[in-house]
Design a protein around this motif. Structure first.
Motif, PDB file in Angstrom:
ATOM      1  N   TYR A  56      35.134 -79.310  20.165  1.00  0.00           N
ATOM      2  CA  TYR A  56      34.310 -80.217  20.964  1.00  0.00           C
ATOM      3  C   TYR A  56      33.839 -81.372  20.085  1.00  0.00           C
ATOM      4  N   ASP A  57      33.301 -82.391  20.746  1.00  0.00           N
ATOM      5  CA  ASP A  57      32.646 -83.465  19.988  1.00  0.00           C
ATOM      6  C   ASP A  57      31.276 -82.998  19.495  1.00  0.00           C
TER       7      ASP A  57
ATOM      8  N   ALA B  50      33.333 -78.734  15.800  1.00  0.00           N
ATOM      9  CA  ALA B  50      32.805 -79.959  16.406  1.00  0.00           C
ATOM     10  C   ALA B  50      32.564 -81.002  15.329  1.00  0.00           C
TER      11      ALA B  50
END
Length: 420
Positions: free
Chosen positions: A7-8, A152
């Motif tokens: 994920y970011d 992330a």
């Protein structure tokens, strides 16, 4: 092969700060995951049954709204689900708060995160943190199927206990200079209450003192709040208390057993000695003890008591905080307040949400970097919405653009309706 997700932004902890952080990050354009070890969102507001939001307004008379943004999204969603899900009240201490129904809050938070595009993993525990130099690279997690990694570009710790910061080996703070923290309380709910009767802290105190004199055991705090909602015979009671000495399983178990036992004797005392409670029925305990203070993150900046009491404004402020220091250092007594000017607030700087030693790790909620007296003002849930929102937006800016300067974070927060 171990499962892996990317994920970011990853937010750890789904309380008020965590939900605000995840929504803010997603609305800023980041692919966002929220991890929560319970089966629902809300943190202390739902898992501990603390059915009032303090801090949406400044303290005292002539209250000024200081929190909107992600917090306002939640309030609007609750009203869309039920007009009676919350209402404004003036508390026994003269402050304007939001009393709410925790079950509607759970569903409202689900809906807001779905609408903003946040992915949620419930029933997930974080067991370790992977780091390289001054950055977190991944969280080690476990569910009932086994272990997995979540990678992330930026992370937000909203666990309340600075668990990600702690597991990463970054510095944390605990209590005052002598290691003393504020009392923890296990709220409980009663139904069948005549809420037209006097249920003020003064009435509670008279009933509890009489119960103690007549030999009812295991009662700690004598004076405390009973929270009412308009048109309901249900109330939330904030009384059974203890002082945390740590967060290991033995200490947590001892505190849960102690305060849960206290609940039964408070119910007995109320039925016998508090008018309006004669026919009350115990409906919910907790389900978990509610903490005011445990570990706090040591940030690039530490909010001081002088900042809070002087209502300091600053150009790098990313959240407004309108509460005053509310200090609960004795499990047997009601909290004390340090007074501030009516209608006033102070700014939370971005540096207080940034981990001192890990550049892509942010913290929000009750673990914001602060001295203990300052912490007693920033820990309330209205302010948690604001600091969470700011931390999520900052993490998104860093993940998407490689940096999160205060001016960029402020611009995105204002775009999302936050008050600065």
């Amino acid at each position: 092969m171990k499962r892996k997700y990317q994920y970011d932004v990853v937010v750890a902890g789904g309380g008020t700060a965590g939900v605000a952080a995840a929504a803010g990050a997603a609305m800023a354009g980041a692919k966002t995951l929220l991890i929560e070890r319970n089966p629902y969102l809300g943190g202390e507001a739902t898992h501990s049954g603390v059915a009032a939001f303090c801090g949406f307004f400044t303290c005292g008379g002539n209250p000024v709204r200081v929190v909107e943004g992600a917090g306002e999204l939640i309030l609007k969603e609750m009203k869309a689900l039920s007009e009676s899900s919350w209402n404004y009240v003036v508390s026994a201490t003269g402050n304007k708060n939001v009393n709410f129904h925790p079950e509607y809050l759970k569903c409202a938070m689900d809906n807001v995160l779905e609408k903003t595009g946040v992915t949620c993993f419930f029933h997930t525990r974080i067991t370790g943190v992977c780091t390289e130099e001054r950055a977190v690279t991944a969280l080690e997690c476990v569910d009932d199927e086994g272990c997995f990694l979540v990678e992330a570009k930026a992370f937000v710790d909203t666990t309340g206990d600075a668990n990600v910061v702690h597991l990463a080996g970054a510095p944390t703070l605990w209590g005052d200079e002598n290691g003393n923290v504020q009392a923890a309380t296990l709220p409980f709910r009663l139904s069948g209450v005549d809420t037209s009767c006097d249920l003020t802290p003064q009435a509670v105190e008279k009933a509890v003192i009489r119960a103690k004199e007549d030999g009812i055991p295991h009662l700690t705090k004598e004076k405390g709040f009973i929270l009412k909602r308009e048109g309901s015979d249900q109330v939330a009671v904030l009384l059974p208390s203890t002082i945390p000495a740590g967060l290991d399983c033995e200490e947590l178990t001892k505190m849960e057993l102690d305060t849960r036992r206290q609940v039964l004797y408070y119910v007995e005392a109320f039925k016998k000695y508090l008018h309006g409670m004669e026919g009350c029925e115990l409906t919910v305990i907790g389900p978990a003890i509610g903490f005011r203070e445990t570990r706090r993150m040591k940030g690039k900046e530490i909010i001081t008591a002088e900042d809070v009491l002087g209502r300091r404004k600053r150009p790098d402020g990313v959240a407004r905080a309108g509460w005053k220091p509310e200090i609960h250092m004795d499990a047997n007594k009601m909290g004390t307040y340090i007074e501030v000017s009516e209608g006033s607030w102070f700014d939370v700087p971005l540096g207080a949400l940034q981990c001192e030693s890990l550049d892509n790790l942010y913290g929000a909620g009750r673990m914001v970097s602060s001295e203990q007296t300052a912490h007693a003002a920033v820990r309330v849930m209205g302010t948690c919405f604001a600091t969470g929102h700011a931390a999520g937006v900052a993490a998104a800016c860093q993940a998407l653009h490689g940096e999160a300067p205060a001016e960029a974070v402020r611009a995105e927060l204002e775009k999302q309706g936050a008050l600065l």
